[in-house]
Design a protein around this motif. Structure first.
Motif, short mmCIF file in Angstrom:
data_model
loop_
_atom_site.label_atom_id
_atom_site.label_comp_id
_atom_site.label_asym_id
_atom_site.label_seq_id
_atom_site.Cartn_x
_atom_site.Cartn_y
_atom_site.Cartn_z
N MET A 157 0.77 -1.22 0.01
CA MET A 157 -0.11 0.05 -0.02
C MET A 157 0.98 1.28 0.25
O MET A 157 0.66 2.27 -0.52
N ALA A 158 1.92 1.48 0.68
CA ALA A 158 2.73 2.38 0.70
C ALA A 158 3.52 2.68 -0.54
O ALA A 158 3.45 3.98 -0.98
N ALA A 159 3.96 1.60 -1.40
CA ALA A 159 4.37 1.64 -2.61
C ALA A 159 3.23 2.36 -3.62
O ALA A 159 3.56 3.03 -4.47
N ARG A 160 2.03 1.75 -3.37
CA ARG A 160 0.93 2.57 -4.18
C ARG A 160 0.77 3.89 -3.92
O ARG A 160 0.62 4.75 -4.92
N MET A 161 0.96 4.44 -2.67
CA MET A 161 0.92 5.81 -2.42
C MET A 161 1.80 6.61 -3.04
O MET A 161 1.56 7.67 -3.54
N VAL A 162 3.23 6.07 -3.01
CA VAL A 162 4.11 6.81 -3.55
C VAL A 162 3.85 6.85 -4.96
O VAL A 162 4.00 7.93 -5.74
N SER A 163 3.42 5.95 -5.85
CA SER A 163 2.99 6.02 -7.07
C SER A 163 1.80 6.79 -7.49
O SER A 163 1.89 7.48 -8.69
N ASN A 164 1.10 6.94 -6.65
CA ASN A 164 -0.14 8.11 -6.80
C ASN A 164 0.39 9.49 -6.24
O ASN A 164 -0.31 10.31 -6.64
N LEU A 165 1.51 9.93 -5.77
CA LEU A 165 1.70 11.28 -5.27
C LEU A 165 1.41 12.22 -6.49
O LEU A 165 0.92 13.12 -6.41
N ASP A 166 2.12 11.97 -7.65
CA ASP A 166 2.10 13.20 -8.77
C ASP A 166 0.92 13.38 -9.31
O ASP A 166 0.67 14.43 -9.40
N ALA A 167 -0.16 12.50 -9.00
CA ALA A 167 -1.79 12.62 -9.60
C ALA A 167 -2.37 13.31 -8.46
O ALA A 167 -3.47 13.55 -8.56
N SER A 168 -1.85 13.36 -7.29
CA SER A 168 -2.92 13.56 -6.24
C SER A 168 -2.49 15.00 -5.88
O SER A 168 -1.90 15.73 -6.27
N PHE A 169 -3.60 15.29 -4.74
CA PHE A 169 -3.54 16.45 -4.15
C PHE A 169 -2.31 17.08 -3.52
O PHE A 169 -2.05 18.00 -3.54
N VAL A 170 -1.59 15.93 -3.04
CA VAL A 170 -0.44 16.15 -2.08
C VAL A 170 0.72 17.15 -3.22
O VAL A 170 1.22 18.17 -2.76
N ILE A 171 0.74 16.63 -4.51
CA ILE A 171 1.56 17.46 -5.25
C ILE A 171 0.68 18.28 -6.23
O ILE A 171 1.21 19.69 -6.44
N ARG A 172 -0.22 18.12 -6.70
CA ARG A 172 -1.15 19.02 -7.43
C ARG A 172 -1.70 20.22 -6.73
O ARG A 172 -2.06 21.33 -7.37
N ARG A 173 -2.10 19.84 -5.55
CA ARG A 173 -2.66 20.97 -4.52
C ARG A 173 -2.11 21.02 -3.30
O ARG A 173 -2.69 20.79 -2.06
#
Length: 183
Positions: A157-173
């Motif tokens: 799950m942690a690896a999936r979270m890392v792979s989702n960072l760029d598309a998510s609010f964390v990076i985009r907003r």
């Protein structure tokens, strides 16, 4: 002894169910934590979690940056943070999930279960692909800072979270994740 039981290296002591619930005169002088209504309820919770299987001969708990070998089989990661940081991580877990209820849960049990046993999948009936928020154990309030929480995350799950960072609010907003101004 509870910690050894919670990671599968010792059988559960019959005394724990009394100490965690209502107490018993001949167990620790009658001392009790009153965390559960009855010893039987403690037993049912332990049965619901299922047998606990140790990960192997050793259980190593260490800071992520000190991992000596990238090929070491990491089962889970426990992150400690403020409410804001843990909320952001929980939101990132939900980012690619259609289940609004169970990707992040707050299970009953001691801190070691939230930090290690459940996210590492050591308890046989642990829900898979689930992160565990806590600790909900109030006996830790003496030693755990009141503004902190933890999130035990299975490694996949942690690896999936890392792979989702760029598309998510964390990076985009990032201003949503980490607001500069609060109301």
């Amino acid at each position: 002894m509870g910690g050894l039981f919670r990671v599968g290296y010792a059988p559960v002591s019959d005394e724990i169910k009394y100490f965690v619930s209502t107490g018993k005169k001949d167990v620790r002088g009658g001392a009790a934590e009153y965390l559960k209504a009855s010893p039987e309820l403690v037993e049912r919770c332990d049965l619901a979690a299922g047998p606990i299987h140790p990960p192997g001969k050793y259980l190593i708990v260490q800071a992520c940056e000190t991992l000596p070998d990238p090929d070491i089989a990491v089962r889970s990661i426990c992150c400690f943070g403020t409410g804001e940081q843990i909320r952001n991580m929980a939101a990132l877990i939900h980012f690619d999930r259609d289940d609004p209820f169970s990707p992040v849960i707050v299970p009953w049990g001691p801190s070691c279960a939230t930090f290690i046993t459940f996210p590492a999948g050591l308890a046989e009936n642990t829900p898979r692909d689930t992160a565990f928020m806590g600790p909900q154990d109030p006996t830790q309030n003496r030693s755990f800072p009141p503004e902190m929480m933890a999130l035990g995350i299975p490694a996949e799950m942690a690896a999936r979270m890392v792979s989702n960072l760029d598309a998510s609010f964390v990076i985009r907003r990032p201003q949503v994740a980490f607001p500069r101004h609060r109301q």
